[in-house]
Scaffold this motif. Structure first.
Motif, PDB file in Angstrom:
ATOM      1  N   LEU A   1      -7.398   2.658   7.637  1.00 57.84           N
ATOM      2  CA  LEU A   1      -7.539   3.324   8.813  1.00 57.84           C
ATOM      3  C   LEU A   1      -7.798   2.359  10.093  1.00 57.84           C
ATOM      4  O   LEU A   1      -8.634   1.664  10.176  1.00 57.84           O
ATOM      5  N   THR A   2      -6.784   2.439  10.874  1.00 56.88           N
ATOM      6  CA  THR A   2      -6.925   1.265  12.135  1.00 56.88           C
ATOM      7  C   THR A   2      -6.190   1.868  13.171  1.00 56.88           C
ATOM      8  O   THR A   2      -5.595   2.765  13.318  1.00 56.88           O
ATOM      9  N   THR A   3      -6.269   1.127  14.376  1.00 58.78           N
ATOM     10  CA  THR A   3      -5.903   1.195  15.574  1.00 58.78           C
ATOM     11  C   THR A   3      -4.625   0.279  15.745  1.00 58.78           C
ATOM     12  O   THR A   3      -3.641   0.696  16.495  1.00 58.78           O
ATOM     13  N   PHE A   4      -4.338  -0.597  14.929  1.00 58.83           N
ATOM     14  CA  PHE A   4      -3.246  -1.396  14.994  1.00 58.83           C
ATOM     15  C   PHE A   4      -2.518  -1.049  14.127  1.00 58.83           C
ATOM     16  O   PHE A   4      -2.346  -1.630  12.915  1.00 58.83           O
ATOM     17  N   ASP A   5      -1.267  -0.395  14.206  1.00 62.36           N
ATOM     18  CA  ASP A   5      -0.274  -0.156  13.276  1.00 62.36           C
ATOM     19  C   ASP A   5       1.129  -0.902  13.481  1.00 62.36           C
ATOM     20  O   ASP A   5       2.392  -0.168  13.567  1.00 62.36           O
ATOM     21  N   ASP A   6       0.915  -1.964  14.123  1.00 69.56           N
ATOM     22  CA  ASP A   6       2.297  -2.727  14.273  1.00 69.56           C
ATOM     23  C   ASP A   6       2.747  -3.204  13.184  1.00 69.56           C
ATOM     24  O   ASP A   6       2.438  -3.417  12.184  1.00 69.56           O
ATOM     25  N   GLY A   7       4.099  -3.568  13.103  1.00 65.36           N
ATOM     26  CA  GLY A   7       4.870  -3.866  11.877  1.00 65.36           C
ATOM     27  C   GLY A   7       4.317  -4.938  11.047  1.00 65.36           C
ATOM     28  O   GLY A   7       4.339  -4.840   9.972  1.00 65.36           O
ATOM     29  N   ASP A   8       3.976  -6.061  11.576  1.00 60.95           N
ATOM     30  CA  ASP A   8       3.417  -7.070  11.201  1.00 60.95           C
ATOM     31  C   ASP A   8       1.883  -6.797  10.256  1.00 60.95           C
ATOM     32  O   ASP A   8       1.758  -7.131   8.994  1.00 60.95           O
ATOM     33  N   SER A   9       0.981  -6.041  10.961  1.00 57.41           N
ATOM     34  CA  SER A   9      -0.037  -5.923  10.427  1.00 57.41           C
ATOM     35  C   SER A   9       0.313  -4.851   9.073  1.00 57.41           C
ATOM     36  O   SER A   9      -0.457  -4.884   7.911  1.00 57.41           O
ATOM     37  N   LEU A  10       0.922  -3.861   9.090  1.00 57.26           N
ATOM     38  CA  LEU A  10       1.489  -2.917   8.324  1.00 57.26           C
ATOM     39  C   LEU A  10       2.122  -3.722   6.930  1.00 57.26           C
ATOM     40  O   LEU A  10       1.896  -3.472   5.755  1.00 57.26           O
ATOM     41  N   ARG A  11       2.973  -4.361   7.287  1.00 56.69           N
ATOM     42  CA  ARG A  11       3.786  -5.358   6.059  1.00 56.69           C
ATOM     43  C   ARG A  11       2.574  -6.195   5.418  1.00 56.69           C
ATOM     44  O   ARG A  11       2.232  -6.383   4.222  1.00 56.69           O
ATOM     45  N   ALA A  12       1.695  -6.956   5.921  1.00 60.11           N
ATOM     46  CA  ALA A  12       0.748  -7.771   5.540  1.00 60.11           C
ATOM     47  C   ALA A  12      -0.136  -6.964   4.577  1.00 60.11           C
ATOM     48  O   ALA A  12      -0.427  -7.428   3.444  1.00 60.11           O
ATOM     49  N   ALA A  13      -0.666  -5.692   5.212  1.00 59.71           N
ATOM     50  CA  ALA A  13      -1.440  -5.284   4.399  1.00 59.71           C
ATOM     51  C   ALA A  13      -0.780  -4.461   3.302  1.00 59.71           C
ATOM     52  O   ALA A  13      -1.528  -4.310   2.186  1.00 59.71           O
ATOM     53  N   LEU A  14       0.559  -4.000   3.418  1.00 62.43           N
ATOM     54  CA  LEU A  14       1.116  -3.424   2.300  1.00 62.43           C
ATOM     55  C   LEU A  14       1.318  -4.559   1.182  1.00 62.43           C
ATOM     56  O   LEU A  14       1.225  -4.189   0.162  1.00 62.43           O
ATOM     57  N   ALA A  15       1.684  -5.658   1.443  1.00 61.58           N
ATOM     58  CA  ALA A  15       2.104  -6.616   0.480  1.00 61.58           C
ATOM     59  C   ALA A  15       0.732  -6.883  -0.115  1.00 61.58           C
ATOM     60  O   ALA A  15       0.599  -7.581  -1.449  1.00 61.58           O
ATOM     61  N   ALA A  16      -0.628  -7.005   0.550  1.00 58.25           N
ATOM     62  CA  ALA A  16      -1.831  -7.149  -0.151  1.00 58.25           C
ATOM     63  C   ALA A  16      -2.255  -6.040  -1.154  1.00 58.25           C
ATOM     64  O   ALA A  16      -3.240  -6.384  -1.854  1.00 58.25           O
ATOM     65  N   GLY A  17      -1.591  -4.790  -1.252  1.00 56.24           N
ATOM     66  CA  GLY A  17      -1.905  -3.796  -2.157  1.00 56.24           C
ATOM     67  C   GLY A  17      -2.373  -2.448  -1.483  1.00 56.24           C
ATOM     68  O   GLY A  17      -2.789  -1.619  -2.288  1.00 56.24           O
ATOM     69  N   ALA A  18      -2.394  -2.399  -0.350  1.00 54.00           N
ATOM     70  CA  ALA A  18      -3.074  -1.164   0.262  1.00 54.00           C
ATOM     71  C   ALA A  18      -1.907  -0.037   0.096  1.00 54.00           C
ATOM     72  O   ALA A  18      -0.675  -0.058   0.035  1.00 54.00           O
ATOM     73  N   ARG A  19      -2.308   1.159  -0.305  1.00 47.97           N
ATOM     74  CA  ARG A  19      -1.615   2.544  -0.672  1.00 47.97           C
ATOM     75  C   ARG A  19      -1.300   3.258   0.598  1.00 47.97           C
ATOM     76  O   ARG A  19      -0.417   4.222   0.221  1.00 47.97           O
ATOM     77  N   GLY A  20      -1.924   3.248   1.733  1.00 47.55           N
ATOM     78  CA  GLY A  20      -1.699   3.896   2.819  1.00 47.55           C
ATOM     79  C   GLY A  20      -2.123   3.481   3.950  1.00 47.55           C
ATOM     80  O   GLY A  20      -3.156   2.810   4.206  1.00 47.55           O
ATOM     81  N   PHE A  21      -1.507   4.229   5.106  1.00 45.69           N
ATOM     82  CA  PHE A  21      -1.949   3.959   6.392  1.00 45.69           C
ATOM     83  C   PHE A  21      -2.293   5.149   7.361  1.00 45.69           C
ATOM     84  O   PHE A  21      -1.208   5.922   7.220  1.00 45.69           O
ATOM     85  N   LEU A  22      -3.461   4.965   8.030  1.00 46.27           N
ATOM     86  CA  LEU A  22      -3.727   6.309   8.986  1.00 46.27           C
ATOM     87  C   LEU A  22      -4.217   5.610  10.381  1.00 46.27           C
ATOM     88  O   LEU A  22      -4.804   4.507  10.301  1.00 46.27           O
ATOM     89  N   THR A  23      -3.781   5.971  11.189  1.00 45.73           N
ATOM     90  CA  THR A  23      -4.296   5.681  12.539  1.00 45.73           C
ATOM     91  C   THR A  23      -5.775   6.530  13.003  1.00 45.73           C
ATOM     92  O   THR A  23      -6.007   7.468  12.259  1.00 45.73           O
ATOM     93  N   LYS A  24      -6.478   5.965  13.474  1.00 45.60           N
ATOM     94  CA  LYS A  24      -7.913   6.285  13.879  1.00 45.60           C
ATOM     95  C   LYS A  24      -7.901   7.754  14.651  1.00 45.60           C
ATOM     96  O   LYS A  24      -8.974   8.390  14.796  1.00 45.60           O
ATOM     97  N   ASP A  25      -6.716   8.124  15.246  1.00 43.73           N
ATOM     98  CA  ASP A  25      -6.896   9.431  15.884  1.00 43.73           C
ATOM     99  C   ASP A  25      -6.592  10.647  14.830  1.00 43.73           C
ATOM    100  O   ASP A  25      -6.484  11.660  15.130  1.00 43.73           O
ATOM    101  N   ALA A  26      -6.262  10.258  13.535  1.00 47.76           N
ATOM    102  CA  ALA A  26      -6.285  11.291  12.437  1.00 47.76           C
ATOM    103  C   ALA A  26      -7.422  12.206  12.378  1.00 47.76           C
ATOM    104  O   ALA A  26      -8.423  12.002  12.623  1.00 47.76           O
ATOM    105  N   GLY A  27      -7.259  13.482  12.156  1.00 47.50           N
ATOM    106  CA  GLY A  27      -8.061  14.649  12.105  1.00 47.50           C
ATOM    107  C   GLY A  27      -8.712  14.514  10.720  1.00 47.50           C
ATOM    108  O   GLY A  27      -8.328  13.828   9.915  1.00 47.50           O
ATOM    109  N   ARG A  28      -9.744  15.206  10.640  1.00 45.17           N
ATOM    110  CA  ARG A  28     -10.665  15.456   9.436  1.00 45.17           C
ATOM    111  C   ARG A  28      -9.788  15.844   8.224  1.00 45.17           C
ATOM    112  O   ARG A  28      -9.746  15.184   7.045  1.00 45.17           O
ATOM    113  N   VAL A  29      -9.217  16.789   8.345  1.00 50.06           N
ATOM    114  CA  VAL A  29      -8.455  17.504   7.243  1.00 50.06           C
ATOM    115  C   VAL A  29      -7.407  16.425   6.643  1.00 50.06           C
ATOM    116  O   VAL A  29      -6.966  16.140   5.351  1.00 50.06           O
TER     117      VAL A  29
END
Length: 246
Positions: free
Chosen positions: A88-116
């Motif tokens: 859950l991040t403000t930074f959804d640039d490609g480099d950050s996403l690739r790095a986190a995905l390679a590390a094993g993250a299963r998903g990405f949401l930005t911090k403006d996501a709603g509760r539901v």
């Protein structure tokens, strides 16, 4: 007479900003199917606390003092392979996403996501799924497939219009047969890959699994990213190559 339902999903909240972390805990506490088992302000503390609390899902910030979210995700997945990390991040640039995905993250949401949306995402990754916000999915498409879509159906999504790519499947493929040759994929991603290898379109996969086409796209984007595939044809080729070795 009281009944016992399923055990709540255990969630560890990780963010270096107190106000954000407190807000997330408050939001998650409103859902009876979730149980916040701990809070951490650093990646080091997240790894330590996860060992103590054994969460099902870790809600992970990326930019933090110390080792940060990517390295914390890598350590968590190494020590607890069954834990699901949802960034859950403000930074959804490609480099950050690739790095986190390679590390094993299963998903990405930005911090403006709603509760539901947040609760649904936690529920999905806890069950082995992959979840991406529209902006994150767009970044993944641009980063891993050079600006083209991973969809095989016509239409538009958060990125440019996708093109239909001619491809032929390998014939029927059982997802269970992909477990050993594709250990980097989640069970759902292997099911989607098996369907792709069998020649199914996104619409057919959605109908088969009773999920939305948008969810199928998220799974396809995720598995393409993990495999380094830029098209369905490449993914099918990988299935052929890896299955031939087993």
């Amino acid at each position: 007479m009281t009944g016992t339902g399923p055990a709540p999903i255990r969630v560890l909240v990780v963010d270096d900003q107190d106000i954000v972390r407190d807000g997330l805990v408050t939001i998650l506490d409103l859902s009876p199917e979730l149980a916040v088992v701990g809070e951490a302000a650093t990646g080091e503390r997240a790894v330590e606390l996860a060992g103590e609390t054994r969460p099902d899902v870790v809600l992970m910030d990326l930019r933090m003092p110390g080792i940060g979210g990517v390295e914390a995700t890598r350590r968590l997945r190494s020590e607890q392979p069954g834990v699901a990390v949802l960034v859950l991040t403000t930074f959804d640039d490609g480099d950050s996403l690739r790095a986190a995905l390679a590390a094993g993250a299963r998903g990405f949401l930005t911090k403006d996501a709603g509760r539901v949306q947040l609760v649904d995402a936690i529920r999905s990754v806890a069950r082995g799924g992959a979840v991406f916000s529209d902006s994150a999915a767009g970044q993944l498409v641009r980063a891993f497939v050079g600006g083209g879509g991973a969809d095989s159906t016509t239409g538009t999504d958060s990125g440019p219009p996708v093109r239909r790519e001619a491809h032929a499947g390998t014939g029927p493929v059982d997802a269970a047969a992909l477990r050993t040759p594709f250990p980097e994929l989640t069970p759902r991603e292997r099911e989607v890959l098996a369907a792709i290898a069998s020649g199914a379109s996104n619409a057919e996969i959605a109908a088969s699994f009773f999920i939305s086409i948008a969810t199928v796209k998220s799974h396809v984007n995720a598995l393409f990213a993990k495999l380094g595939a830029s098209s369905r044809a490449e993914a099918i080729g990988l299935v052929r190559d890896r299955l031939s070795g087993y």
